[in-house]
Design a protein around this motif. Sequence first.
Motif, mmCIF file in Angstrom:
data_model
loop_
_atom_site.group_PDB
_atom_site.id
_atom_site.type_symbol
_atom_site.label_atom_id
_atom_site.label_comp_id
_atom_site.label_asym_id
_atom_site.label_seq_id
_atom_site.Cartn_x
_atom_site.Cartn_y
_atom_site.Cartn_z
ATOM 1 N N PRO A 213 0.815 -1.232 0.000
ATOM 2 C CA PRO A 213 0.000 0.000 0.000
ATOM 3 C C PRO A 213 0.840 1.270 0.000
ATOM 4 C CG PRO A 213 -0.761 -1.541 1.682
ATOM 5 C CD PRO A 213 0.552 -2.056 1.200
ATOM 6 N N LEU A 214 2.139 1.166 0.368
ATOM 7 C CA LEU A 214 2.979 2.363 0.431
ATOM 8 C C LEU A 214 3.696 2.644 -0.886
ATOM 9 C CD1 LEU A 214 4.628 1.929 3.964
ATOM 10 C CD2 LEU A 214 2.506 3.117 3.328
ATOM 11 N N GLY A 215 3.649 1.685 -1.806
ATOM 12 C CA GLY A 215 4.370 1.853 -3.066
ATOM 13 C C GLY A 215 3.424 2.065 -4.237
ATOM 14 N N VAL A 216 4.015 2.530 -5.350
ATOM 15 C CA VAL A 216 3.285 2.609 -6.626
ATOM 16 C C VAL A 216 4.086 1.768 -7.615
ATOM 17 C CG1 VAL A 216 2.477 4.107 -8.482
ATOM 18 C CG2 VAL A 216 2.403 4.921 -6.110
ATOM 19 N N ASN A 217 3.501 0.664 -8.030
ATOM 20 C CA ASN A 217 4.235 -0.331 -8.816
ATOM 21 C C ASN A 217 4.256 0.053 -10.302
ATOM 22 O OD1 ASN A 217 4.955 -2.677 -10.320
ATOM 23 N ND2 ASN A 217 4.573 -3.899 -8.479
ATOM 24 N N ALA A 218 5.400 0.588 -10.745
ATOM 25 C CA ALA A 218 5.496 1.090 -12.121
ATOM 26 C C ALA A 218 5.328 -0.023 -13.149
ATOM 27 C CB ALA A 218 6.844 1.783 -12.313
ATOM 28 N N VAL A 219 5.838 -1.223 -12.832
ATOM 29 C CA VAL A 219 5.720 -2.328 -13.794
ATOM 30 C C VAL A 219 4.254 -2.705 -13.993
ATOM 31 C CG1 VAL A 219 6.198 -4.788 -14.122
ATOM 32 C CG2 VAL A 219 8.044 -3.238 -13.440
ATOM 33 N N GLU A 220 3.511 -2.799 -12.893
ATOM 34 C CA GLU A 220 2.110 -3.196 -13.013
ATOM 35 C C GLU A 220 1.295 -2.136 -13.756
ATOM 36 O OE1 GLU A 220 2.090 -5.874 -8.921
ATOM 37 O OE2 GLU A 220 0.807 -4.115 -9.065
ATOM 38 N N ILE A 221 1.607 -0.858 -13.507
ATOM 39 C CA ILE A 221 0.863 0.204 -14.209
ATOM 40 C C ILE A 221 1.224 0.194 -15.698
ATOM 41 C CG2 ILE A 221 0.651 2.716 -14.406
ATOM 42 C CD1 ILE A 221 0.952 2.643 -11.246
ATOM 43 N N ALA A 222 2.503 -0.031 -15.980
ATOM 44 C CA ALA A 222 2.904 -0.131 -17.389
ATOM 45 C C ALA A 222 2.167 -1.280 -18.070
ATOM 46 C CB ALA A 222 4.415 -0.326 -17.495
ATOM 47 N N CYS A 223 1.997 -2.390 -17.359
ATOM 48 C CA CYS A 223 1.281 -3.531 -17.944
ATOM 49 C C CYS A 223 -0.186 -3.189 -18.213
ATOM 50 C CB CYS A 223 1.386 -4.754 -17.036
ATOM 51 S SG CYS A 223 3.040 -5.464 -17.035
ATOM 52 N N GLU A 224 -0.800 -2.422 -17.312
ATOM 53 C CA GLU A 224 -2.177 -1.989 -17.577
ATOM 54 C C GLU A 224 -2.233 -1.163 -18.847
ATOM 55 O OE1 GLU A 224 -4.809 -0.593 -14.293
ATOM 56 O OE2 GLU A 224 -2.983 -0.778 -13.102
ATOM 57 N N PHE A 225 -1.223 -0.298 -19.019
ATOM 58 C CA PHE A 225 -1.164 0.537 -20.219
ATOM 59 C C PHE A 225 -0.979 -0.332 -21.465
ATOM 60 C CE2 PHE A 225 1.383 3.169 -23.215
ATOM 61 C CZ PHE A 225 0.416 4.135 -23.492
ATOM 62 N N VAL A 226 -0.079 -1.307 -21.382
ATOM 63 C CA VAL A 226 0.156 -2.196 -22.531
ATOM 64 C C VAL A 226 -1.118 -2.959 -22.879
ATOM 65 C CG1 VAL A 226 1.413 -4.258 -23.300
ATOM 66 C CG2 VAL A 226 2.644 -2.395 -22.155
ATOM 67 N N MET A 227 -1.843 -3.403 -21.856
ATOM 68 C CA MET A 227 -3.082 -4.133 -22.132
ATOM 69 C C MET A 227 -4.117 -3.217 -22.781
ATOM 70 S SD MET A 227 -2.347 -7.083 -21.647
ATOM 71 C CE MET A 227 -3.933 -7.630 -22.297
ATOM 72 N N HIS A 228 -4.084 -1.939 -22.422
ATOM 73 C CA HIS A 228 -5.001 -1.009 -23.090
ATOM 74 C C HIS A 228 -4.613 -0.853 -24.563
ATOM 75 C CE1 HIS A 228 -7.995 2.109 -23.443
ATOM 76 N NE2 HIS A 228 -7.097 2.814 -24.121
ATOM 77 N N LEU A 229 -3.301 -0.744 -24.836
ATOM 78 C CA LEU A 229 -2.854 -0.681 -26.232
ATOM 79 C C LEU A 229 -3.326 -1.922 -26.986
ATOM 80 C CD1 LEU A 229 0.856 0.546 -25.864
ATOM 81 C CD2 LEU A 229 -1.156 1.931 -26.450
ATOM 82 N N LYS A 230 -3.223 -3.060 -26.324
ATOM 83 C CA LYS A 230 -3.638 -4.315 -26.970
ATOM 84 C C LYS A 230 -5.127 -4.294 -27.272
ATOM 85 C CE LYS A 230 -2.977 -8.426 -28.562
ATOM 86 N NZ LYS A 230 -2.143 -8.629 -29.755
ATOM 87 N N SER A 231 -5.910 -3.751 -26.341
ATOM 88 C CA SER A 231 -7.360 -3.725 -26.600
ATOM 89 C C SER A 231 -7.684 -2.756 -27.737
ATOM 90 C CB SER A 231 -8.141 -3.388 -25.327
ATOM 91 O OG SER A 231 -8.034 -2.016 -25.040
ATOM 92 N N MET A 232 -6.929 -1.644 -27.817
ATOM 93 C CA MET A 232 -7.129 -0.745 -28.959
ATOM 94 C C MET A 232 -6.808 -1.476 -30.265
ATOM 95 S SD MET A 232 -5.438 2.809 -27.533
ATOM 96 C CE MET A 232 -5.561 3.648 -29.123
ATOM 97 N N HIS A 233 -5.696 -2.232 -30.244
ATOM 98 C CA HIS A 233 -5.313 -2.982 -31.442
ATOM 99 C C HIS A 233 -6.405 -3.983 -31.838
ATOM 100 C CE1 HIS A 233 -2.794 -5.240 -34.266
ATOM 101 N NE2 HIS A 233 -3.371 -6.305 -33.744
#
Length: 406
Positions: A213-233
């Motif tokens: 809860p104290l961190g912001v996981n950059a890898v996981e957020i990047a993966c959410e972004f990549v999955m959004h790109l995939k859904s756009m594709h």
Amino acid sequence: MNAPLPLSALHNVTAADLSALPVIQKWVSFASVSRDSNLPIIEWTRDLLEAQGIECHLSYDDTGKKANLWATLPAHDGESKIGGLVLSGHTDVVPVDGQPWVTDPFDAQVIGDKLYGRGVTDMKSYGATALMMVPELLKRKLKKPLHLAFSYDEEVGCIGVHRLIADMQARGFKPAGCIVGEPTGMQVVIAHKGKHGYKTSVRGHEAHSSLTPLGVNAVEIACEFVMHLKSMHRTLAKDGPFDAVYDVPHTSIHTGVIAGGTALNIIPRDCDVAWEIRHHHLNSPDELFAQAKAFADSLIPAMQEVAPDTGITHVRTSMLPGFATDAQSGIARLCFTCAGTDTESGAGKVSFGTEASLFHNAGVPTIVCGPGHIAQAHQPNEWVTLEQLAWCERFMRKLADEICVS
Ligand SMILES: [Zn+2]
């Protein structure tokens, strides 16, 4: 002068029938990998042309270790600047490091019905075939000037040709058309997609991995972004818009590199995503980017609730415009005639980018047509069939019939 062979005879040719083969082998012998100097191949070519009385002009990169070559064969009336054609190609090739080559990649060999070597498809055979034709073109006298344009650093983002085109314009050349000899299987290609490349950087917040809860996981957020790109594709692939002439008929979005995190027990602070949009004329890449950015922006408030110095930023790392030439244009019709695909139904559109769009945007109507297929480009044991090489020679001889006085 050799008469053009009928198309039906091309698959029977042997190495002995190919006038350009020694020039192709010579060009392949220069290991002009993009990271190295291309001056040996450029200077050899300049010397070959100057020995035939042709004026050559080199435009260098900032290091002086690479150059474009522009050579002009004037028209029979002495005109050298206005009208006529450009035959254009790049001199650099992609590396062979780590690839399982059976032959020496820089010693092009004919085995069976194919020629093997780095660049035989992408794209030294076309430029070398044009060079082979020069004595005949000089002898038969040109109606309009003809220019040979050989660039550096195409494989690392069409870099050299910008300088070549700027130089062409500054020196007052106004060609009426350009044929870029990238591998199309000798199909006349009148359009290709544009490509925008981006780097998206997620800045998270580090913490011990037990304290999520104290961190912001950059890898996981990047993966959410990549999955959004995939859904756009997926939406583009399912719903279009489509241009059925392309091999891939829809605009595509792809993630090429993702890099982030340092250790399993650390919530990662940084993650970078390299991705691209390859678009045809029915999609706006800026609109697609705006959609992707809007999704990324929607993730930021929750990140900043945990740590205010977090966020997601984007930079565009490359942009190659698309191009589309009218199938009825003079340059397209000339190329249908030369390729033997007499009507516009033979016209193609491809998903890979080339220098054609840069000539086109500089006001020079351009098509892409060259020997070999893009599937063999950049591969170990890169090959081109002798039939394709013969087709390219036939194209050049037909072209000579069209552009020469006699
Ligand atoms: Zn190429």
